[in-house]
Design a protein around this motif. Structure first.
Motif, short mmCIF file in Angstrom:
data_model
loop_
_atom_site.label_atom_id
_atom_site.label_comp_id
_atom_site.label_asym_id
_atom_site.label_seq_id
_atom_site.Cartn_x
_atom_site.Cartn_y
_atom_site.Cartn_z
N MET A 111 0.84 -1.20 0.00
CA MET A 111 0.00 0.00 0.00
C MET A 111 0.87 1.24 0.00
O MET A 111 1.89 1.29 0.69
N ARG A 112 0.47 2.24 -0.78
CA ARG A 112 1.13 3.53 -0.78
C ARG A 112 0.31 4.50 0.07
O ARG A 112 -0.92 4.52 0.00
N VAL A 113 0.99 5.32 0.85
CA VAL A 113 0.31 6.28 1.72
C VAL A 113 -0.59 7.20 0.91
O VAL A 113 -1.73 7.48 1.31
N GLU A 114 -0.10 7.66 -0.24
CA GLU A 114 -0.90 8.60 -1.02
C GLU A 114 -2.15 7.94 -1.61
O GLU A 114 -3.20 8.59 -1.78
N VAL A 115 -2.07 6.64 -1.90
CA VAL A 115 -3.25 5.91 -2.39
C VAL A 115 -4.30 5.81 -1.28
O VAL A 115 -5.49 6.01 -1.50
N ALA A 116 -3.83 5.51 -0.05
CA ALA A 116 -4.74 5.43 1.10
C ALA A 116 -5.41 6.78 1.35
O ALA A 116 -6.60 6.84 1.69
N GLU A 117 -4.66 7.85 1.18
CA GLU A 117 -5.23 9.19 1.39
C GLU A 117 -6.31 9.49 0.35
O GLU A 117 -7.38 10.01 0.69
N ARG A 118 -6.04 9.15 -0.89
CA ARG A 118 -7.03 9.42 -1.95
C ARG A 118 -8.29 8.57 -1.74
O ARG A 118 -9.41 9.06 -1.89
N PHE A 119 -8.10 7.31 -1.40
CA PHE A 119 -9.22 6.42 -1.11
C PHE A 119 -10.09 6.98 0.02
O PHE A 119 -11.33 7.02 -0.07
N THR A 120 -9.44 7.45 1.09
CA THR A 120 -10.18 7.97 2.24
C THR A 120 -10.95 9.23 1.85
O THR A 120 -12.09 9.43 2.27
N LYS A 121 -10.33 10.07 1.05
CA LYS A 121 -11.00 11.29 0.57
C LYS A 121 -12.25 10.91 -0.24
O LYS A 121 -13.32 11.52 -0.09
N ASP A 122 -12.12 9.89 -1.09
CA ASP A 122 -13.27 9.43 -1.87
C ASP A 122 -14.40 8.96 -0.96
O ASP A 122 -15.58 9.28 -1.18
N CYS A 123 -14.06 8.20 0.08
CA CYS A 123 -15.07 7.71 1.01
C CYS A 123 -15.79 8.86 1.71
O CYS A 123 -17.02 8.86 1.85
N HIS A 124 -15.01 9.84 2.16
CA HIS A 124 -15.62 11.01 2.81
C HIS A 124 -16.60 11.70 1.86
O HIS A 124 -17.72 12.05 2.25
N GLU A 125 -16.19 11.89 0.62
CA GLU A 125 -17.04 12.60 -0.34
C GLU A 125 -18.30 11.82 -0.68
O GLU A 125 -19.35 12.40 -0.95
N LEU A 126 -18.20 10.48 -0.63
CA LEU A 126 -19.35 9.64 -0.98
C LEU A 126 -20.24 9.33 0.23
O LEU A 126 -21.30 8.73 0.08
N GLY A 127 -19.79 9.73 1.41
CA GLY A 127 -20.59 9.47 2.60
C GLY A 127 -20.43 8.07 3.15
O GLY A 127 -21.33 7.56 3.83
N ILE A 128 -19.29 7.44 2.89
CA ILE A 128 -19.00 6.11 3.43
C ILE A 128 -18.18 6.28 4.70
O ILE A 128 -17.10 6.88 4.68
#
Length: 478
Positions: A320-337
């Motif tokens: 896992m790359r830290v920046e990938v985890a950050e982008r994934f988390t941002k997506d979840c926040h924006e989608l309401g997950i």
């Protein structure tokens, strides 16, 4: 045989019978379903499952039933092993004819050692043990059962050849039928899941190679073997009928998102049923898949971030790359997950500086809730091998918990002591939760829901008591 499947009483509040990566007392009292026991129980007609910890069943009550059974099978772990053996001894004192066996990761990797330490144990079912246990219960001669370690008539321990790993997962019956028969679902609660909830596996194994993770390295393997979508949905429909009070379903697969097309297919079927569900996920799920899951009832993802330091992630083979985890988390926040993020302190490469880096990372990505664990080198894992070879693990810390069942910091490094690692957990929680934005979001959540207010206040009190209990562990770690 008349068979009892038993999660024995042990430390107060100890949760170690299901898919828990760490068998320990939780920060907030919580219990997973005993899925690993319920699965073989579903294969054995007229069996009984007793899950003592969540139902607050004490040993005398279990011993009183010893003569009702011919066979008892206990799920054991490194922290609970000594206590589990004492339970077997007490049952056999009441019923000397009782045959007793153990399942679980501890005996999967060291059946010989377990049986040497516990003369009262008649057999251990290694690795993937479902059908091994069924054959014992069916009376198949032990010498003919694959995957079994047993004592022969002369008292000599014999290790039969390994059992082949299952590929047709649909041959396993629903575990939830055993939940219905033997368990009280309201006794099972997890802080980040709606209550009451139901959890079970839609598949076993994990493609990832994380060096610390217990189940793929001991029982499940590194191939994600799955039930058919139709079989999974059939069990959900069964639950909707038999457990109409269910508020949420949780797929306890090591990494439900290992197979993205299948995850999307299951999600679409769940969407038709209108259920709320959650699952374990890796922090690399593409936004397009997240959109499909969210649109079809996904509420929360349980995500193992482990560390915010890239070198530590590399050291533990997280993939896992830290920046990938950050982008994934941002997506979840924006989608309401919602995300329940899990972190581990004390992994190889940890320093005072990397601990602060991980705390800062957690605050930056801001999952809804977090769990902070201490690196636990369970036997059978690559981390355990590393720890022994490098002198990071002392024999006095090998049971991984203190006398109350609370995690200790078993690992230490030349530059980082047990105590420094142990104390960093409390620091992590305080720095994450005692921030104005996080406090404001919690208060807002509580104001919107009186039930949530009661729940969070109760959890806050439990967490405060847990932190106080940890002080005993701090002394042991020192």
């Amino acid at each position: 045989m008349r068979t009892l499947f038993l999660q024995a009483p042990t430390f107060d509040g100890f949760d170690g019978g299901a898919g828990s990566r760490y068998q320990a007392k939780r920060e907030i009292k919580s219990f997973w379903y005993p899925t690993w026991l319920a699965q073989p129980a579903a294969l054995v007609p007229n069996s009984k499952l007793i899950d003592a910890p969540p139902h607050d069943i004490k040993l005398p009550e279990i011993v009183a039933q010893a003569n009702d059974f011919d066979l008892v099978v206990l799920h054991t772990s490194v922290p609970s092993f000594k206590s589990d053996v004492k339970t077997i001894e007490a049952l056999k004192a009441k019923n000397p004819k009782l045959i007793a066996g153990l399942i679980g990761a501890k005996v999967a990797v060291d059946a010989a050692g377990a049986m040497a330490q516990a003369p009262a144990v008649d057999f251990c079912a290694r690795n993937e043990f479902d059908f091994t246990v069924k054959e014992v219960a069916d009376g198949v001669p032990m010498a003919e059962i694959k995957g079994l370690s047993y004592r022969n008539a002369d008292g000599v321990v014999v290790h039969n050849e390994d059992r082949e790993i299952m590929t047709d997962m649909d041959q396993l019956p629903f575990v939830t039928s055993v939940y219905k028969r033997d368990l009280e679902m309201e006794k099972y609660f997890i802080g980040y899941l709606k209550h009451p909830y139901i959890s079970f596996y839609s598949g076993r194994g994990c493609k990832s190679r994380c060096t610390f993770c217990l189940w793929p390295q001991t029982v499940g393997g590194h191939t994600y073997r799955t039930r058919s979508v139709a079989h999974v949905i059939e069990e959900i429909k069964y639950c909707l009928k038999e457990f109409p009070q269910t508020k949420e379903f949780f797929f306890d697969d090591d990494t439900f998102t290992d197979n993205l097309p299948r995850a999307e297919e299951i999600a679409r079927e769940l969407g038709k049923l209108g259920v709320t569900w959650s699952c374990n996920a890796k922090a690399n799920v593409p936004r397009k898949t997240l959109e499909v899951l969210k649109a079809n009832g996904l509420r929360l993802l349980l995500v193992g971030y482990e560390s915010g330091n890239q070198q530590i992630l590399n050291n533990i083979k997280k993939g896992m790359r830290v920046e990938v985890a950050e982008r994934f988390t941002k997506d979840c926040h924006e989608l309401g997950i919602a995300i329940h993020g899990t972190f581990i302190l004390g992994l190889p490469g940890e320093t005072k500086e990397t601990i602060q880096e991980t705390i800062a990372f957690a605050k930056r990505i801001n999952p809804h809730t977090i769990q902070v664990s201490l690196a636990a080198p369970y036997p059978g894992t690559f981390l355990y091998k590393q720890a022994v070879e490098n002198g990071w693990l002392d024999a006095s810390n090998a049971e991984l918990v203190d006398e109350n069942g609370v995690q200790i910091a078993p690992l230490h490094y030349p530059h980082l002591s047990h105590t420094e690692i142990f104390n960093s957990v409390e620091e992590f929680y305080k720095k994450f939760y005692f921030r104005a934005p996080k406090i404001a979001s919690i208060v807002s959540e509580m104001v919107r829901s009186p039930d949530m207010m009661k729940r969070r206040l109760r959890e806050g009190v439990e967490f405060w008591h847990f932190l106080r209990e940890r002080q005993g562990g701090a002394k042991k770690a020192a």
